[in-house]
Scaffold this active site. Structure first.
Site, short mmCIF file in Angstrom:
data_model
loop_
_atom_site.label_atom_id
_atom_site.label_comp_id
_atom_site.label_asym_id
_atom_site.label_seq_id
_atom_site.Cartn_x
_atom_site.Cartn_y
_atom_site.Cartn_z
N CYS A 415 0.90 -1.27 -0.18
CA CYS A 415 0.04 -0.08 -0.05
C CYS A 415 0.70 1.32 -0.10
O CYS A 415 0.33 2.30 0.04
CB CYS A 415 -0.79 -0.03 1.11
SG CYS A 415 0.15 -0.03 2.84
N LYS A 418 0.97 3.52 3.58
CA LYS A 418 0.08 4.36 4.05
C LYS A 418 -0.46 3.77 5.52
O LYS A 418 -0.60 2.63 5.55
CB LYS A 418 -1.05 4.40 3.10
CG LYS A 418 -0.56 5.07 1.59
CD LYS A 418 -1.96 5.42 0.59
CE LYS A 418 -1.32 6.09 -0.51
NZ LYS A 418 -2.51 6.07 -1.50
N ASP A 490 8.78 30.94 4.89
CA ASP A 490 8.99 31.45 3.50
C ASP A 490 7.85 32.28 2.84
O ASP A 490 8.15 33.13 2.22
CB ASP A 490 9.09 30.12 2.46
CG ASP A 490 10.61 29.43 2.76
OD1 ASP A 490 11.60 30.13 3.13
OD2 ASP A 490 10.50 28.23 2.59
N SER A 542 -0.23 10.80 4.68
CA SER A 542 0.32 10.05 5.71
C SER A 542 0.80 8.73 5.41
O SER A 542 0.00 8.07 4.64
CB SER A 542 -0.48 10.01 7.15
OG SER A 542 -1.87 9.37 6.62
N ASP A 628 14.11 34.37 4.63
CA ASP A 628 14.32 33.96 6.16
C ASP A 628 15.45 32.91 6.17
O ASP A 628 15.84 32.61 5.39
CB ASP A 628 12.95 33.05 6.33
CG ASP A 628 12.81 31.73 5.57
OD1 ASP A 628 13.20 31.79 4.47
OD2 ASP A 628 11.95 30.87 5.99
#
Length: 753
Positions: A415, A418, A490, A542, A628
Site C-alpha cells: 500500500c 499508508k 518562506d 500520511s 528567512d
C-alpha cells in the site's frame, strides 16, 4: 532488534518530574521495554533536588548543581517530553487533560508532581506572600526582594517566614545567611534585616525529636531570628500579616512554607484520596481506586504506611515504582514496598553547618554538613552523569503485548506504507476546526473528493512553499507547531499571506491507538499555528516509517505591489536580523545529551515565534529585499541576497544575536551535521583582519529551523523599524550590517568586530 525498533503498543505516561520519576526515567533508559513508549509531562525542564535547595538559596551551590535536567534525562530514557501542566484525567477515554496540549492517550500513568503550599486557608496568601514552589517563580520573587534590600539605605527591612516545619526553618536560616553575606562590605549599609518565623504550633520542627527542636531554637536565637510560637496567621495583606491572636506585623517580604497541601485536580478527576486530598495508593504504589494509575512522592499517601511529606521518601520510592510499572506493563504481580520507619534526617543551618538526627539522638557540626553535601552530590551524580551507552541499551526480555507487536509488524508495504483509514478518521474526528468554514476552500478535509480545491484571488499572485523534517523534538505537538511555523516562514519572507496547507506525515509503526496518538498530536500542533494565521488545513498524506516526520505544502497569495524578493538590495541599506542564531548547534548538542534544558527551552521559544508580524513591520518601513534564515545558515542566505542584488556587505560579527548555550556547545566542537556543507560559504568572506578567525564565526554557518527574517531596510527608517520590532516581541532583533557596492564578480562579505 533493539527496543526502539519495536512497534509501539503501550503508552506509559509520567505526570511530574519528581524525585521518584527521575529514577523511573533512568531505569527505563538503562533497560527499556520493547513496545512501550514513555512520555513525561512536566511544567519545568529541571527538577530541584529538595535536599540541596536550602544550600542553593544560601549561595553554596549553583543552579545546575542542584537541579536534575530533565531534557538530557528524557533523551537518555528514549522518552517524549511534554512541557505542560496536567489539569485532569479522563479515565473513560484514557486521556490526560493538559493546560496547553490536546488530550494525551495513556495505557498506564504515574503521578509524581509533589505537593503545593497550604495557602488556600490563609486569605491573601496567594496574592501577597511568596511561596517556595514552583521554584522558578520563587527565584524571580527572591531577586526582587534582594533588589529592594540593596536599595534601602536606612530604616528597617523586615522579613517574615510562615511555617515552623523543617522546610520553614531551613528557608529562614538560608535566607538569613544569604542576605547577611550580600550586605557585607556595602558602605551605605548601617542595618541588617530583621527575621521573624511564625508557626501555629508551640514548637518548631514538630516531627523531629526534642534534641533537634532544642538545637534549632538555640541556633535561631543566636542568629537573632525572632520566633513566634502559637501564632496562626489568619490573613495576609500587602506588606502585613495578621495572626489569630491579634498580632499585626508589617514586613517588606512574607515567605510561605507551611504544611504541604494536595493539588485539586486528582480528586476532581475521580481518584480516591485521603482526608487531606492526597492520592491514596497501596503499598505497591498503585491507586486504590484506579489500577492503571500509580502515585509517588508528596502527591500520594501510602494508606497502609503513612509517613510525613519528605523528599527522602520520594527518593526511596523511585526504584520500587520503576519495578512495579514494569511489572504492570508486562501483566505480572506487583511487589509491595515498605518504607522505613526511621531515617537519617539532615537539616542545614544556612551556613556550612548542619544537624543530623535519627530516632531520639541528634548531633551537629560542620562535619555533618560535609557528610550531607557528600550524600546529596552522590545522588545528583546518578542523574547528571548519565552513561554514554553508545550501543543500544539492553531491552527487557519480556515483551509488552507480544501478539500486538507481531500484528503491527506484519505490514506488506504494497500500500506504499499508508496509514489505515480507521486511524485517519479517528484523528480527523478529534482535530479542532481546520477551516471548514473558510470560503476560499471549495473542497477540503470535510469533503470526500480526491483532491483539495481552492479559489484563486483575483489580481493576486499565488505563492507556494514546501518543507519537511524528521523529528528533532521529544514533543510531537510542539514539533508540529515548530514545523508549521517554519513552513510559513518562506511565505511571510516574501510578503505573502497563507491561505491553505496540506500536511505530510510519517508516523512510527505501532498499534492503531499509538499511531493515532502520534498523528493527532503532530497535526494538532500544526493546526494550532494555521488557525492563528487564518489558514486552513485542506488535506495531506500520511504513511508509516521508522520515525516521526512532518512537513507541509503551503499555498498563499500576495499583492504584486507587496511581493518581497531577494533582488532589491542597494548600497547603504541596513541589514536587520529578527531572531538569534544557534538552533542547529543546540539540537545537535541535545541529541548528544550535552545541552541544558533551559537552552533548549529558549531555542524552542524562538522557533515558535512567527515571522508574520516582523514581515508586516518590514513592509511598513520600505523593505527592499528579504529572506528567512533557515538551513543554509545566516551566511548562506545572505550570499543569496547579495547574489540576487549584485551587491556586497559588511557584517558586524559582535552584533549578531546568539541563543543562550549556542556559543558554549560550538566551543566544544558540537555542530549540526549540515554545518560542514554550509562552510562552503566561507569562500565569500573577505580576507581582511582578525574578524575572519573570530570565535563567533562558526555561528554564521549554523543551520536554523524556523529562524528569523533577514531584511534590507533604508537607513533613514532603520531605527524606527527596529524599535517597532522589539515592541512586537522580537527582542533580539538587531542591525547586523550594511550593504556596500559590488567590488568583483562574486559577492564579498567583510566581517568587522
Amino acid at each position: 532488534m533493539n527496543a526502539a525498533d519495536h512497534p509501539i503498543v503501550k503508552e506509559l505516561v509520567l505526570i511530574g518530574g519528581g524525585h521518584a520519576h527521575v529514577a523511573v526515567l533512568k531505569s527505563f533508559g538503562m533497560c527499556p521495554i520493547p513496545g512501550v513508549r514513555l512520555t513525561l509531562i512536566s511544567p519545568q525542564v529541571a527538577t530541584a533536588y529538595s535536599g540541596m535547595l536550602p544550600g542553593y538559596l544560601a549561595g553554596h551551590y549553583g543552579f545546575d548543581e542542584t537541579h536534575v535536567d530533565l531534557v538530557p534525562l528524557t533523551r537518555f530514557a528514549g522518552a517524549q517530553f511534554y512541557r505542560d501542566t496536567v489539569v485532569g484525567i479522563d479515565h473513560e477515554n484514557s486521556r490526560i487533560q493538559c493546560k496547553n496540549h490536546p488530550p494525551v492517550h495513556f495505557d498506564l500513568v504515574s503521578i509524581d508532581t509533589g505537593s503545593t503550599p497550604a495557602k488556600a486557608d490563609i486569605p491573601g496568601a496567594g496574592e501577597h506572600a511568596i511561596a517556595v514552589r514552583p521554584i522558578d517563580r520563587f527565584l524571580i520573587s527572591l531577586e526582587d526582594v534582594e533588589k529592594r534590600l540593596h536599595e534601602m539605605r536606612n530604616g528597617h527591612f523586615r522579613i517574615a517566614v510562615v511555617g515552623g516545619g523543617a522546610g520553614g526553618v531551613e528557608l529562614t536560616l538560608s535566607l538569613h545567611y544569604r542576605f547577611m553575606l550580600a550586605l557585607q562590605g556595602e558602605s551605605h549599609c548601617d542595618y541588617l534585616p530583621d527575621f521573624h518565623l511564625f508557626t501555629d504550633l508551640q514548637t518548631i520542627l514538630p516531627t523531629h525529636n526534642l534534641a533537634v527542636q532544642r538545637k534549632f531554637s538555640r541556633i535561631l536565637k543566636e542568629r537573632e531570628i525572632r520566633l513566634h510560637l502559637g501564632h496562626r496567621v489568619s490573613r495576609i495583606e500587602p506588606g502585613r500579616l495578621i495572626t489569630e491572636n491579634g498580632v499585626e506585623m508589617e514586613a517588606e517580604a512574607i515567605f510561605l512554607l507551611t504544611q504541604a497541601a494536595a493539588p485539586s485536580w486528582p480528586s476532581k478527576s475521580g481518584l480516591r484520596t485521603d482526608e487531606e486530598g492526597f492520592i491514596a495508593v497501596r503499598d505497591t504504589l498503585q491507586s486504590v481506586s484506579h489500577p492503571r494509575l500509580f502515585g509517588a512522592g508528596d502527591v500520594a499517601s501510602v494508606i497502609d504506611h503513612p509517613r510525613p511529606k519528605s523528599g527522602v521518601f520520594a527518593v526511596r520510592q523511585g526504584p520500587p515504582l520503576a519495578e512495579n510499572l514494569r511489572r504492570a506493563l508486562q501483566g505480572l504481580a506487583l511487589r509491595p514496598f515498605h518504607p522505613q520507619r526511621r531515617f537519617l534526617s539532615l537539616i542545614s543551618t544556612g551556613n556550612r553547618y548542619a544537624v543530623a538526627s535519627r530516632g531520639v539522638w541528634a548531633v551537629e557540626g560542620k562535619w555533618v554538613w560535609r557528610a550531607k553535601n557528600w550524600i546529596d552530590r552522590r545522588w545528583m551524580r546518578k542523574y547528571q552523569e548519565l552513561p554514554e551507552m553508545e550501543e543500544a541499551p539492553r531491552a527487557e526480555s519480556v515483551l509488552v503485548g507480544h501478539g500486538e507487536i507481531q500484528g503491527a509488524s506484519m505490514r506488506c508495504g504494497g500500500c506504499g506504507g499508508k496509514i489505515g483509514s480507521s486511524v485517519l478518521m479517528q484523528v480527523l474526528a478529534r482535530l479542532p476546526d481546520t477551516g471548514a468554514s473558510d470560503r476560499r476552500v471549495v473542497a477540503g478535509l470535510e469533503s470526500l473528493d480526491d483532491a483539495a480545491v481552492m479559489s484563486i484571488p483575483e489580481g493576486g499572485l499565488q505563492v507556494q512553499s514546501v518543507d519537511s523534517f524528521r523529528t528533532f523534538l521529544p514533543d510531537p505537538f510542539v514539533f508540529g507547531q515548530v514545523t508549521a511555523t517554519h513552513c510559513l516562514g518562506d511565505i511571510f519572507a516574501m510578503g505573502a499571506q497563507p491561505r491553505t496547507a496540506q500536511a505530510l506525515a510519517v508516523v512510527p509503526l505501532g498499534n492503531d491507538a499509538a499511531m493515532e496518538e502520534q498523528l493527532f498530536q503532530v497535526v494538532s500542533g500544526a493546526v494550532s499555528v494555521l488557525q492563528r494565521h487564518r489558514a486552513s488545513l485542506v488535506g495531506g498524506h500520511s504513511s508509516e516509517g521508522s520515525e516521526l516526520a512532518f512537513g507541509m505544502v503551503v499555498d498563499a497569495c500576495v499583492d504584486p505591489e507587496k511581493l518581497v524578493r531577494k533582488s532589491g538590495l542597494r548600497p547603504g541599506h541596513v541589514l536587520i536580523l529578527t531572531k538569534a542564531l544557534g538552533t542547529g548547534a543546540l539540537f545537535a548538542a541535545e541529541m548528544r545529551r550535552k545541552a541544558r534544558g533551559r537552552w533548549i527551552e529558549g531555542a524552542v521559544e524562538s522557533m515558535l515565534q512567527s515571522n508574520a508580524a516582523a514581515a508586516a513591520i518590514f513592509s511598513r518601513y520600505g523593505v527592499a529585499a528579504g529572506t528567512d534564515v533557515t538551513g543554509f545558515g545566516l551566511m548562506g542566505h545572505l550570499v543569496d541576497l547579495l547574489r540576487a542584488s549584485s551587491v556586497d556587505a559588511e557584517l558586524s560579527i559582535d552584533a549578531i544575536p546568539v541563543l543562550e548555550g549556542a556559543r558554549e556547545v560550538m566551543q566544544r566542537e558540537i555542530a549540526s551535521s549540515i554545518q560542514p556543507q554550509n562552510r562552503r560559504f566561507a569562500a565569500f568572506i573577505a580576507e581582511s583582519d582578525d574578524a575572519a578567525t573570530h570565535a563567533h564565526v562558526p555561528i554564521l554557518f549554523d543551520p536554523q529551523t524556523s529562524g528569523g527574517l533577514l531584511a534590507g531596510i533604508p537607513p533613514a527608517s532603520a531605527d524606527e523599524c527596529l524599535e517597532e520590532l522589539r515592541r512586537a516581541g522580537y527582542l533580539r532583533a538587531t542591525v547586523i550590517g550594511k550593504v556596500t557596492e559590488r567590488g568583483g564578480d562574486d559577492p564579498r562579505i567583510e566581517l568587522t568586530v
